[in-house]
Structures are given as structure tokens and as C-alpha cells.
Design a protein around this motif. Sequence first.
Motif, mmCIF file in Angstrom:
data_model
loop_
_atom_site.group_PDB
_atom_site.id
_atom_site.type_symbol
_atom_site.label_atom_id
_atom_site.label_comp_id
_atom_site.label_asym_id
_atom_site.label_seq_id
_atom_site.Cartn_x
_atom_site.Cartn_y
_atom_site.Cartn_z
ATOM 1 N N ASP A 85 0.757 -1.279 0.173
ATOM 2 C CA ASP A 85 -0.085 -0.117 0.107
ATOM 3 C C ASP A 85 0.846 1.170 0.131
ATOM 4 N N PRO A 86 1.069 1.962 -0.982
ATOM 5 C CA PRO A 86 1.860 3.005 -1.268
ATOM 6 C C PRO A 86 1.549 4.387 -0.315
ATOM 7 N N SER A 87 0.173 4.141 0.203
ATOM 8 C CA SER A 87 -0.164 5.336 1.181
ATOM 9 C C SER A 87 -0.101 4.814 2.609
ATOM 10 N N LEU A 88 -0.198 3.681 2.934
ATOM 11 C CA LEU A 88 0.385 2.801 4.273
ATOM 12 C C LEU A 88 -0.957 3.406 5.186
ATOM 13 N N ILE A 89 -2.157 3.624 4.480
ATOM 14 C CA ILE A 89 -3.190 4.163 5.690
ATOM 15 C C ILE A 89 -4.630 3.597 5.219
ATOM 16 N N ARG A 90 -4.536 2.593 4.107
ATOM 17 C CA ARG A 90 -5.927 2.077 3.743
ATOM 18 C C ARG A 90 -6.343 1.009 4.757
ATOM 19 N N ASN A 91 -5.539 0.278 5.512
ATOM 20 C CA ASN A 91 -6.082 -0.532 6.580
ATOM 21 C C ASN A 91 -6.805 0.139 7.537
ATOM 22 N N LYS A 92 -6.036 1.225 8.014
ATOM 23 C CA LYS A 92 -6.593 2.066 8.974
ATOM 24 C C LYS A 92 -7.896 2.686 8.686
ATOM 25 N N LEU A 93 -8.103 3.372 7.599
ATOM 26 C CA LEU A 93 -9.160 4.014 6.920
ATOM 27 C C LEU A 93 -10.308 3.172 6.898
ATOM 28 N N SER A 94 -10.015 1.887 6.260
ATOM 29 C CA SER A 94 -10.977 0.880 6.362
ATOM 30 C C SER A 94 -11.569 0.621 7.648
ATOM 31 N N PHE A 95 -10.822 0.366 8.775
ATOM 32 C CA PHE A 95 -11.248 -0.290 10.001
ATOM 33 C C PHE A 95 -11.892 0.823 10.718
ATOM 34 N N ASP A 96 -11.582 2.133 10.483
ATOM 35 C CA ASP A 96 -12.052 3.093 11.197
ATOM 36 C C ASP A 96 -13.770 3.186 10.575
ATOM 37 N N PHE A 97 -13.712 3.069 9.210
ATOM 38 C CA PHE A 97 -14.882 3.382 8.608
ATOM 39 C C PHE A 97 -15.858 2.332 8.820
ATOM 40 N N PHE A 98 -15.430 1.002 9.203
ATOM 41 C CA PHE A 98 -16.249 -0.042 9.741
ATOM 42 C C PHE A 98 -16.822 0.328 10.945
ATOM 43 N N LYS A 99 -15.860 0.829 11.784
ATOM 44 C CA LYS A 99 -16.636 1.101 13.109
ATOM 45 C C LYS A 99 -17.728 2.089 13.007
ATOM 46 N N GLN A 100 -17.431 3.197 12.119
ATOM 47 C CA GLN A 100 -18.391 4.318 11.972
ATOM 48 C C GLN A 100 -19.573 3.856 11.712
ATOM 49 N N ILE A 322 8.264 8.674 6.529
ATOM 50 C CA ILE A 322 8.672 7.791 5.293
ATOM 51 C C ILE A 322 9.901 7.844 4.856
ATOM 52 N N ALA A 323 10.508 9.007 5.069
ATOM 53 C CA ALA A 323 12.095 8.959 4.890
ATOM 54 C C ALA A 323 13.016 8.195 5.783
ATOM 55 N N LEU A 324 12.367 7.834 6.869
ATOM 56 C CA LEU A 324 13.152 7.092 7.788
ATOM 57 C C LEU A 324 12.934 5.303 7.655
ATOM 58 N N ASP A 325 12.069 5.149 6.523
ATOM 59 C CA ASP A 325 11.589 3.918 6.157
ATOM 60 C C ASP A 325 12.250 3.330 5.194
ATOM 61 N N LYS A 329 11.284 4.955 1.609
ATOM 62 C CA LYS A 329 11.890 6.238 1.464
ATOM 63 C C LYS A 329 12.185 6.466 -0.126
ATOM 64 N N ASP A 330 12.380 5.577 -0.865
ATOM 65 C CA ASP A 330 12.508 5.855 -2.370
ATOM 66 C C ASP A 330 11.036 6.040 -3.076
ATOM 67 N N ALA A 331 9.985 5.718 -2.475
ATOM 68 C CA ALA A 331 8.686 6.002 -2.836
ATOM 69 C C ALA A 331 7.766 7.182 -2.273
ATOM 70 N N ILE A 332 8.693 8.012 -1.990
ATOM 71 C CA ILE A 332 7.735 9.319 -1.331
ATOM 72 C C ILE A 332 7.012 10.148 -2.305
ATOM 73 N N GLU A 333 7.554 10.322 -3.454
ATOM 74 C CA GLU A 333 6.674 11.043 -4.219
ATOM 75 C C GLU A 333 5.350 10.388 -4.740
ATOM 76 N N LEU A 334 5.138 8.992 -4.670
ATOM 77 C CA LEU A 334 3.902 8.261 -4.662
ATOM 78 C C LEU A 334 3.191 8.380 -3.361
ATOM 79 N N PHE A 335 3.825 8.299 -2.379
ATOM 80 C CA PHE A 335 3.018 8.506 -1.161
ATOM 81 C C PHE A 335 2.219 10.087 -1.092
ATOM 82 N N ASP A 336 3.090 10.991 -1.795
ATOM 83 C CA ASP A 336 2.542 12.340 -1.650
ATOM 84 C C ASP A 336 1.208 12.367 -2.498
#
Length: 361
Positions: A85-100, A322-325, A329-336
Motif C-alpha cells: 500500500d503506497p499510502s500506508l493508511i488503507r487498512n486504518k481508513l477501512s477499519f475506522d470506517f467499519f466502526k463508524q 517515510i524518509a526513515l522507512d 523512502k524511495d517512494a515518497i513521491e508516490l506517497f505524496d
Amino acid sequence: MQKNTIPTLSISAQPELIEFLEKNIWHEELIPAKLVINNHPFDIGITYRGNHTRKLRKKSYKIDFGTYNEEFFGREVHFNAEYCDPSLIRNKLSFDFFKQIGSLSPDCRHVFIEVNGRPSGVYLQLESVDDLFLQKRQLSNGPIYYATNHQTNFSLLTTKGEPKSSLIAGYFRKLGDSEDDFDLEKLIIKINTIPRNEFGKEIIKYLDVKKYFIWLCGVICTQNYDAFIQNYALYRNGETGLYEMIPWDFDATFGRDWNGRVMKFNRVPIEGFNTLTARLLDVKEFRVQYRILLEEILENYFTVSEFEPRITNLYNLLRPYIALDPYKKDAIELFDKEPAFILQFILQRNHYLRNQLNDLV
């Protein structure tokens, strides 16, 4: 801990044991290690977790504290690498959405992990679905199964159309006993053999239909293609005796698949595609119930205005790390670019599903 930071976890173990894990990625037994957070040390057992993720460069971990740990909201905790997941947030977004929207869902938070002094990167700390999961929510005790592969499609046949070697193949019993296995087999048999004209009045004896539809709405909105045939937990409520669905592994969502590739917003139809969903939606009153729930969620919860502040907050929280991962760290442009990508998916998916609501008449 400051509000705009995530916890740093330092894990240490004998180098030869870490090397052993790296060479034996399917090793299931825990190796002894120590975890330190905020100068508090904990003795733990650690190993890799997941299926195809074990073959990736950045591995996911399972950690066991032996007893309940309040800091980590559990006894057993999963740390997902979110590598694809280039965003690193899809799992959390999903689980929080399910709770909502009213579905059971694991608690989670992002952390930064170091192993023997070397950074491993950003991970998602994920609550285990087990007896403590039930206790925290004041739910009655009951069996819990993880659906670990694509044979868990609620059918008598595999996804290839072949007879299953076992009706509960692909299920890992997390809580319960062998008698519960028989009960799960009975559920699958009933799903496949109840006559069409009796299905509506009979299936409610085994399944909490409304909770299933809430889960289904979450899957349909986030477009988790895999969730229909695996990647869920199944819980039989000890009080009602009815089965309920719990989401699990939702990184392949919001417009990307399990390999991180783009998945068009219309890839999964509004009706889903497993046997249980098809049989439920074949009953008109259930179909109407599902439509009403989904319409409300599309109107009030699965919207750009609801998600935009969450996505922005998570992006700003993780961006400095991300720069510390070493794996990201080489995929920051995609993360953005991912926040805009996810919001565009939500807009398109919402519009697509609204246009498909008439198919549920």
C-alpha cells in the motif's frame, strides 16, 4: 508522546534468531525478544505473520506478550508492514470506517519499528480478534475463526469449482473447540441447501443478517475484492447464537489491489460475489434492507467530506517517517500523491454505487 508523532518500538533479539527467521519465513513458533516503548521494556515472543506478505522485502510481525498488555490493547498484537500500500493508511481508513457504520472492527494505530537498532519502518499495529477482543467490547464468549485463504467462500466448492476437501478448509479456529467446527460446517451446509422459498426465514436462525449487510456495505464501499472469499474473521455470538463478520486485512482497498496496482472504481459490483451474499440478495426483503443501509452510508459516511480530514491527518502524521522507512523512502513521491488518489476513488465509487442502487429493487 506529542500529538503529531507516532510511537517508536525498539525490538531486540539474539542476531542468530533474527537470522533464523529471515531464512525460515514460514516458521510459526515465537522466538524470544524484548520490546521497549517509552523506556518501558517488555518480554515478548515474535515471528512473521501473513501469507503472501512473508515473501515481500518488508515483513509483517506477530507479537505475543503472554498476558494482556494495556499499552498495546491485547495479549497478541499484529504489526502489518503495509508494504504493497503506497499510502500506508488503507487498512486504518477501512477499519475506522467499519466502526463508524456500526460493524465490529479491530483497533489499530501506526507505529515506527526498529529491530536490533536498525529501522524497519512504519507499521500498523493491529488488535488480534480473540477472547480479549470480545471482553473489551463486553461481547459474550463464542468461537472465532480467521478466514485465511480463498476456500472460505461460503460455498461447497472451491473458487475453481472443485469439491472442497473439507467444508471448513481455509478457516483457522482462534477461539472455540471441535464442536464449534461442526457448527460452522452446519452453517455452510445450510447456506447451500436451504430451498430458495425458505431461505429468508431459515437463514436468520444462523446468521445476523443486518450485521452481515453492514459488513457487506463496508466491503462494497472500500472495494475489497478479496474479502468475499477470505480475509475476514467469523464470530458466533454466544448470546444470540448467530454468526457475525469482522473485517481483516483491508490494505487492498480504495482503488488498489493486494499488489498495490490500480483497481478501477467499478471493479466490484454492488451485489458482491460470494455464495452467501448471492443467496441473501435473492430474498427481496433482504435486498431492500441492504439497499436502505447502503444508501444511508453513501449519503452520510462514504463521502469525500467525511474522509478528507482523516486522510489529511494520517498523511501529515506519517509523512516525516517515510524518509526513515528503508522500504518506503524511495517512494515518497508516490506517497505524496496517494491522498488525492484515494479521495478521487471515493468520489467515483460513491457515484458508481449510487447509480447501481436501482439494481437492488
